[in-house]
Design an enzyme around this catalytic site. Structure first.
Site, PDB file in Angstrom:
ATOM      1  N   ALA A  20      44.265 -32.179  30.128  1.00 14.26           N
ATOM      2  CA  ALA A  20      43.882 -30.767  30.223  1.00 14.26           C
ATOM      3  C   ALA A  20      43.012 -30.602  31.463  1.00 14.26           C
ATOM      4  O   ALA A  20      42.865 -31.527  32.268  1.00 14.26           O
ATOM      5  CB  ALA A  20      43.153 -30.332  28.957  1.00 14.26           C
ATOM      6  N   ALA A  31      39.504 -32.824  30.946  1.00 12.74           N
ATOM      7  CA  ALA A  31      39.580 -34.254  30.633  1.00 12.74           C
ATOM      8  C   ALA A  31      41.007 -34.646  30.287  1.00 12.74           C
ATOM      9  O   ALA A  31      41.888 -33.785  30.149  1.00 12.74           O
ATOM     10  CB  ALA A  31      38.644 -34.570  29.465  1.00 12.74           C
ATOM     11  N   VAL A  37      43.308 -37.951  27.916  1.00 13.00           N
ATOM     12  CA  VAL A  37      43.159 -38.891  26.807  1.00 13.00           C
ATOM     13  C   VAL A  37      44.084 -40.086  27.011  1.00 13.00           C
ATOM     14  O   VAL A  37      45.263 -39.920  27.355  1.00 13.00           O
ATOM     15  CB  VAL A  37      43.478 -38.188  25.469  1.00 13.00           C
ATOM     16  CG1 VAL A  37      43.482 -39.180  24.322  1.00 13.00           C
ATOM     17  CG2 VAL A  37      42.478 -37.071  25.206  1.00 13.00           C
ATOM     18  N   LYS A  52      38.738 -40.373  25.619  1.00 14.19           N
ATOM     19  CA  LYS A  52      38.770 -39.109  26.362  1.00 14.19           C
ATOM     20  C   LYS A  52      37.843 -39.255  27.559  1.00 14.19           C
ATOM     21  O   LYS A  52      36.664 -39.591  27.400  1.00 14.19           O
ATOM     22  CB  LYS A  52      38.317 -37.954  25.464  1.00 14.19           C
ATOM     23  CG  LYS A  52      38.385 -36.588  26.112  1.00 14.19           C
ATOM     24  CD  LYS A  52      38.025 -35.500  25.090  1.00 14.19           C
ATOM     25  CE  LYS A  52      38.141 -34.107  25.686  1.00 14.19           C
ATOM     26  NZ  LYS A  52      37.850 -33.054  24.674  1.00 14.19           N
ATOM     27  N   ASP A  57      37.298 -23.702  18.597  1.00 15.92           N
ATOM     28  CA  ASP A  57      38.442 -23.844  19.514  1.00 15.92           C
ATOM     29  C   ASP A  57      39.669 -24.271  18.709  1.00 15.92           C
ATOM     30  O   ASP A  57      40.366 -25.222  19.055  1.00 15.92           O
ATOM     31  CB  ASP A  57      38.107 -24.878  20.597  1.00 15.92           C
ATOM     32  CG  ASP A  57      39.022 -24.760  21.817  1.00 15.92           C
ATOM     33  OD1 ASP A  57      39.685 -23.706  21.956  1.00 15.92           O
ATOM     34  OD2 ASP A  57      39.073 -25.704  22.616  1.00 15.92           O
TER      35      ASP A  57
END
Length: 543
Positions: free
Chosen positions: A132, A135, A137, A152, A287
C-alpha cells in the site's frame, strides 16, 4: 518555495488541468486572476471531457500518488464539504501501490532490527504479500518456534514525500478562505492538520502494534472477532511483526457462499462488533474497509471475522457515547425535539442555539427518511444528515464523530452486501437500549461507587480537617461579606446625603441668581454663598 516544491506544484497543476478540475474554481471576482491564469497553461487542455467531475477528481488524485489518494479517502467521509456525487467517487479510491524491491525491504528491516534477518526469522519471502502507500507486507517464520508471521515494513522513501506534499497542502489550504465565500467555515488548515496527524500516526508501527494488542484483548475468546497476535519483542517503529492469518476476504461473496457461510449471522455480527467496540470498549477499529476484514475458514455456520491493519482507531468519551446512543433512539422514535436538545446539552452546538429552529431543521431533513421501510434506512446517512444539519447551527467538527461516521458507513455497506435484507435498526436497538439501561440503573450506581471507593478510602482520614478548614473559610468569608456590606451601606448613605446637598445647593444658586436679577443684591449673595457651600460639602462627602 523551494525548487522541489515548485516542481511538485507544477505537476499538481498539470494533473488537475488535464482532468479539467479548473471547473471547481468558483466564478467570483476574487478568483478572476486564477481563471485568467488558466489560459497561461493553454497546452494543458481537459483530456477527459467525457467523464463526470467526481470521476475526474478521483482519477487525478490517483495519478498524484499515495499521499493524495489517502487524502481523498479521508475527504470522502466529510460529506459536509462535497456534494454526494463527488464524495461517492472519493470513496472508491483504492490505496494500491506497486511494491518496492524486496531486497530493499529486507535491508530496511535489518537496519530497524539491528542485525541480519536470519537472527530472528526463517523463510523470509522477498516478494511482497501485499503493498500500500505507507507500507508493504512480507511473510516469514519465527526462528524460535516456527510460527508463521507477517512483517509490515514502512516504505523507506515515504516520509520526505509526505512532508513535501503536506507542506503544499498547507499552502493550498491558506488560499481556500480567500477564494471561496464559505472557505473559512470549512477550516481547510485544520482539515490538513488532521490528515497530517493521521499520516504520521500510521508511520509509527509501534502505535499500530499497541492498537492491535488492545483490540485483541477486548475480543479475547470472542465468537465474533479475532485479532492476530502481535509479537511485541520484534516490533520497531518502522517494522511490525504479527501472526499470519488465513481467511476469505469479506468482499468475496461467492467464496463465502461456496463454503456455506451463514450470511445473515455474519452480517449481524459485523453490526454487533461495531457497536460493542464503540459502546462497551470506547475503542473502535476506524479503518474497517473490506481490504482489512477476512472471515475464518472454520465453522462457516458460526462465522468469525478476522481484523487486520489497526493503524487508525477511534474512541469516544462517556458523554459522547451517552448522547450518541440517545440520539439514535430519539431519531428512530421521531422525537426531533429530543435530538435537538441532546445536541445542545452535549455541547456539540452552542448553548444559545434556538432549539425550536434546530428541531424544525432536523425534522425537515430527516422526516423524509421515514418514507422508507426501517430495514432500508442507513444509520450512516442518519448521522450524516444530523451532523450536516447541526453544522448549519455552528456545530464544531468532532474528529472522533467523523471517524465513527466513516466506520459506520463501512460496516453498514458491508453488512448489506453480505445480506441485503439486513435490518440494522433491529440488530442495534436492543444493544443500545441495554447499554443505556446499564448506564443509569442500579448496576451503574454500584459500579461508580466501586470506582470511587479507593479515592474516598484515601481521603477519609483527611475529612475532619477538610471540614474544619471549610468552616473556617466560611467564617472568614462571612466576616468579609459583613464588612463589605457595612462599607457599602455607609457609602450609599453618604451618596444620598451628597445628592440632597447638591439639590439644595442648586436650588440656592438658582434662587440667588433670580434675586440678583431682581436687584436684591445683598440677599442674593447670601443665597449664592450658601449654594456654593452646600455643593462643596456634598462633593467632600463623595470623596
Amino acid at each position: 518555495m523551494t525548487p522541489g516544491e515548485l516542481r511538485r506544484l507544477y505537476l499538481i497543476i498539470r494533473v488537475f488541468l488535464s482532468y479539467g478540475l479548473d471547473e471547481l474554481i468558483p466564478n467570483i471576482r476574487l478568483t478572476l486572476p486564477l481563471r485568467v491564469g488558466r489560459h497561461l497553461f493553454f497546452w494543458l487542455p481537459n483530456r477527459h471531457k467525457d467523464k463526470p467531475l467526481g470521476e475526474r477528481l478521483r482519477l487525478a488524485l490517483q495519478e498524484l500518488g499515495p499521499v493524495w489518494i489517502k487524502f481523498g479517502q479521508m475527504m470522502s467521509t466529510r460529506r459536509d464539504l462535497f456534494p454526494p456525487a463527488i464524495a461517492d467517487q472519493l470513496a472508491l479510491l483504492q490505496d494500491r501501490v506497486a511494491p518496492f524491491d524486496g531486497a530493499l525491504a529486507r535491508k530496511h528491516i535489518e537496519i530497524a532490527m539491528g542485525g541480519p534477518l536470519e537472527t530472528w526469522f526463517d523463510d523470509f519471502e522477498q516478494e511482497a504479500l501485499a503493498s500500500a502507500s505507507i507500507a508493504q507486507v512480507h511473510t516469514a517464520r519465527l526462528k524460535e518456534n516456527g510460527q508463521e508471521v507477517v512483517l509490515k515494513v514502512i516504505r523507506p522513501d515515504i516520509l520526505p514525500i509526505i512532508k513535501a506534499d503536506v507542506r503544499l497542502m498547507y499552502r493550498l489550504a491558506g488560499w481556500v478562505p480567500k477564494l471561496l465565500p464559505d472557505g473559512r467555515r470549512l477550516r481547510p488548515r485544520e482539515v490538513v492538520r488532521e490528515y497530517e496527524k493521521t499520516l504520521l500516526d500510521e508511520l509509527n508501527l509501534l502505535r499500530e502494534a499497541a492498537n492491535a494488542i488492545q483490540l485483541r484483548r477486548n475480543f479475547e475468546d470472542s465468537p465474533m472477532l479475532y485479532i492476530p497476535e502481535v509479537y511485541s519483542d520484534y516490533c520497531r517503529e518502522s517494522v511490525l511483526v504479527m501472526e499470519r492469518i488465513y481467511g476469505i476476504p469479506v468482499s468475496d461473496i461467492a467464496a463465502l457462499e461456496d463454503q456455506g457461510t451463514n450470511m445473515k449471522l455474519l452480517a449481524e455480527r459485523g453490526v454487533q462488533v461495531f457497536f460493542t467496540q464503540v459502546f462497551r470498549d470506547s475503542f473502535f477499529h476506524a479503518d474497517m474497509h473490506p481490504g482489512n476484514i477476512f472471515v475464518s475458514y472454520e465453522h462457516p455456520h458460526d462465522p468469525l471475522y478476522i481484523g487486520i491493519d489497526c493503524g487508525i482507531v477511534g474512541s469516544l468519551n462517556k458523554a459522547d457515547k451517552r448522547y450518541l446512543a440517545e440520539n439514535f433512539i430519539a431519531f428512530f422514535n421521531r422525537d426531533y425535539r429530543r435530538v435537538a436538545e441532546l445536541h445542545v446539552d452535549s455541547g456539540w452546538v452552542p448553548c444559545d442555539t434556538n432549539v425550536e429552529d434546530f428541531e424544525f431543521a432536523i425534522r425537515t431533513v430527516c422526516e423524509p427518511i421515514f418514507e422508507k421501510p426501517l430495514a432500508e434506512i442507513s444509520f450512516g446517512h442518519v448521522l450524516l444528515n444530523l451532523f450536516n444539519t447541526a453544522r448549519r447551527f455552528n456545530m464544531e467538527v468532532q474528529p472522533q464523530l467523523v471517524l465513527l461516521q466513516k466506520t459506520l458507513l463501512y460496516v453498514e455497506g458491508l453488512g448489506r452486501q453480505l445480506y441485503p435484507q439486513l435490518d440494522l435498526w433491529t440488530t442495534a436497538k436492543p444493544f443500545l437500549e441495554s447499554w443505556l439501561r446499564d448506564q443509569v440503573g442500579l448496576p451503574a450506581v454500584i459500579r461508580a461507587l466501586k470506582e470511587k471507593a479507593p479515592f474516598w478510602a484515601e481521603k477519609f482520614p483527611e475529612l475532619p480537617e477538610l471540614v474544619y478548614d471549610s468552616l473556617q473559610q466560611h467564617k472568614l468569608l462571612q466576616q468579609s461579606v459583613d464588612k463589605l456590606t457595612t462599607q457599602m451601606q455607609g457609602q450609599q448613605q453618604r451618596q444620598g446625603q451628597s445628592r440632597y446637598l447638591f439639590g439644595v445647593g442648586a436650588t440656592l444658586l438658582v434662587s440667588g441668581t433670580i434675586l440678583f436679577l431682581a436687584n436684591a443684591v445683598e440677599i442674593s449673595i447670601g443665597f449664592i454663598v450658601a449654594g456654593v457651600l452646600a455643593w462643596f460639602i456634598g462633593w467632600r462627602r463623595t470623596s
